[in-house]
Design a protein around this motif. Sequence first.
Motif, PDB file in Angstrom:
ATOM      1  N   ARG A  65       1.028   7.067   0.055  1.00 29.84           N
ATOM      2  CA  ARG A  65       0.488   6.901   1.402  1.00 29.84           C
ATOM      3  C   ARG A  65      -0.728   7.785   1.618  1.00 29.84           C
ATOM      4  N   GLU A  66      -0.667   9.004   1.071  1.00 26.88           N
ATOM      5  CA  GLU A  66      -1.761   9.964   1.250  1.00 26.88           C
ATOM      6  C   GLU A  66      -2.913   9.718   0.274  1.00 26.88           C
TER       7      GLU A  66
ATOM      8  N   SER B 168       0.828  -1.213   0.000  1.00 26.63           N
ATOM      9  CA  SER B 168       0.000   0.000   0.000  1.00 26.63           C
ATOM     10  C   SER B 168       0.860   1.260   0.000  1.00 26.63           C
ATOM     11  N   LEU B 169       2.183   1.098   0.177  1.00 23.01           N
ATOM     12  CA  LEU B 169       3.110   2.228   0.105  1.00 23.01           C
ATOM     13  C   LEU B 169       3.812   2.327  -1.244  1.00 23.01           C
TER      14      LEU B 169
ATOM     15  N   GLU C   7      -4.455   6.668  -1.618  1.00 20.30           N
ATOM     16  CA  GLU C   7      -4.383   5.213  -1.698  1.00 20.30           C
ATOM     17  C   GLU C   7      -4.608   4.665  -3.105  1.00 20.30           C
TER      18      GLU C   7
ATOM     19  N   TYR D 144      11.437  -1.072   1.582  1.00 18.32           N
ATOM     20  CA  TYR D 144      10.393  -0.915   2.588  1.00 18.32           C
ATOM     21  C   TYR D 144      10.553  -2.015   3.648  1.00 18.32           C
TER      22      TYR D 144
END
Length: 380
Positions: free
Chosen positions: A195-196, A43-44, A198, A124
Amino acid sequence: MRLRTVAKLGMVLSVVLFCTAVGFYGFAKLSLTDKSREINLFSLVPADCIGVLESDNINYFQNEFTQLNYSEELGNFQFPGLFNYVLGGLNEYTTNNAHGLSSKMSRVVVSFHSPGTPRDQVVYFRMGDDDKETLGDMLLERAPGNFSPKKEKYRGKNIAVYPLGNDDFLAVYSEEGFYVVSYQKSLIEKVIDTREDEEKALSNDPVFSKAMQKKKTHNFLTLYGRTPSMPFLQDNKGCWSEFDFHMNSDVVYLTGDTFMPDTCDCMNQISGKLKSIPDIREDSLIISADKDSMAGYMEEAYERNSRTLFNECVANLSRDAAFMLVADMNKVSRNPERFEPYLPAFLLENAPLFHSFILSAQLSVVNDRLSHIMVLTYKD
């Protein structure tokens, strides 16, 4: 025993059981809450990346790799650039401090971005409570002189910038539960955008999501590429291929499927392209998509008196496949352009490192499922 005493015991027992049930429910709920807090690293990842590497235990692979017969020859095949710098540095740092990477930090995702140089990577990590200082301490230990990381802001998020000894810098973004690291601050900013917002995340890619639905065993290492497993198959950029790495003392296996958009006519295209493949049989090389030819090559290799390793690789192939390629990697490394239609880019780019291997590759098409297996067999 009097009835009143029995009633009292029953009441006490009911209270104990009730408290036990409440405690168990609270514990179970807390465990589920803790698990739900573990971020999905995909999701990042920005959705426009060109490839992703994932492992649930990178510590295992770093330790096991040194035990393999071919570890010295393949010492540089570790996805050069940031991946090597960060993972190598963390492994050395945590080993020297006698605790190794935690189970959470050993869960790693690496994304590769255009134009695809060793600098176009983002790493990550999941992060446990005990990991908060590990990466920062390692970077400070490697930084020249006494230095405090420079802090910058982007969309309200902190980016820490660490100097490296070669006039380069490393940008780090972290929140509760994860670390993100890159040589390029612009890629970190892209991660923050993801991140902000999606909808920009790779986890929302409908084709990549198909690959994520497959169950993985423990201690896995998988490379995902935005490409068909064998480039001659199609020109569709919307597909994703997975390559699960399995290694033993003499063999490297890369297995997986190619996932395609629901809207494309991919399988019909593949059938047509398989028919156009030339049948090639020469010294240390076989390429074929003809069922009769493939069966003949396998039978001939099985019956030959001189059971060379090349013949053994041919004889051990499946007779149900739609395509086969067996090649001495020495031959591939001398003329990689010839093999561009048949092999993924990361293999061709590292072909000289694999000169001591024989490659056996097969493609299977079953019920609209496109599967591949590539086996690198060590010659020495």
